[in-house]
Design an enzyme around this catalytic site. Sequence first.
Site: not given
Length: 255
Positions: A35, A52, A146
Amino acid sequence: MLEKLSKWKSSLSSQEIKDELDQANIPKHIAIIMDGNGRWAKNKGLPRIAGHREGMKVVNKVVQKANDLGVEVLTLYAFSTENWKRPKTEVDYLMKLPERFLNNELPKLMEENVKVRLMGSIEELPEHTKKAVLKAVRETENNTGLILNFALNYGSRFELMNAIKKIAKQVEMGTLTPEELNESILEKNMMTAELRDPDLLIRTSGEIRLSNFMLWQVAYSEFWFTDVLWPDFNEKHLTEAIAVYQKRARRYGGV
């Protein structure tokens, strides 16, 4: 309450982080609510899409660090079911980011043995976005390192309702009775069916809320909130969050 919140946002010195990170107690699943991109851009007098774009660069660093530390699953809240309410120009740009990220980083993800996974309703995504993410899932499906789990067009209430509908259908077909229903069956019908619940939830930008993210799965997760905006988040912050996590006693309702 304020004292408890301060513990959730507690900070450690660089020396404490260096000295106290226990490699035997790395959280196996870390979930992050990324965020603050818009506020980061606004603070710099830039358009929101600049935030972004910068935030996408941080994903690279965090994935690499999590992989280096031995984290097994990293879930990133990339786009929520509510984010469609944003201006169309912003949404259109956000829909391009997964494609850009995966096209650029797929060779490195393959090299690092990272497995890309998705949770969310991908049918509503633009075709170019869907094509890129499904290609990444397909090409990394045999990787064993991962798990990079993107929550894309994801909302926890949608997920829960979808699971309930699946179970109702099973009851209707006679393959399941109401008496057999339990937590395990509900979890098997959710988007995280193959994943363990997050051990640690991180949210950047100073907001202290879950925003419809993994409401069922974080029931016993440890929370760590930071005022740092996502484009400014780095490997040190991730390490600090883990160091704070390691100082907590996880009792799961016990003593």
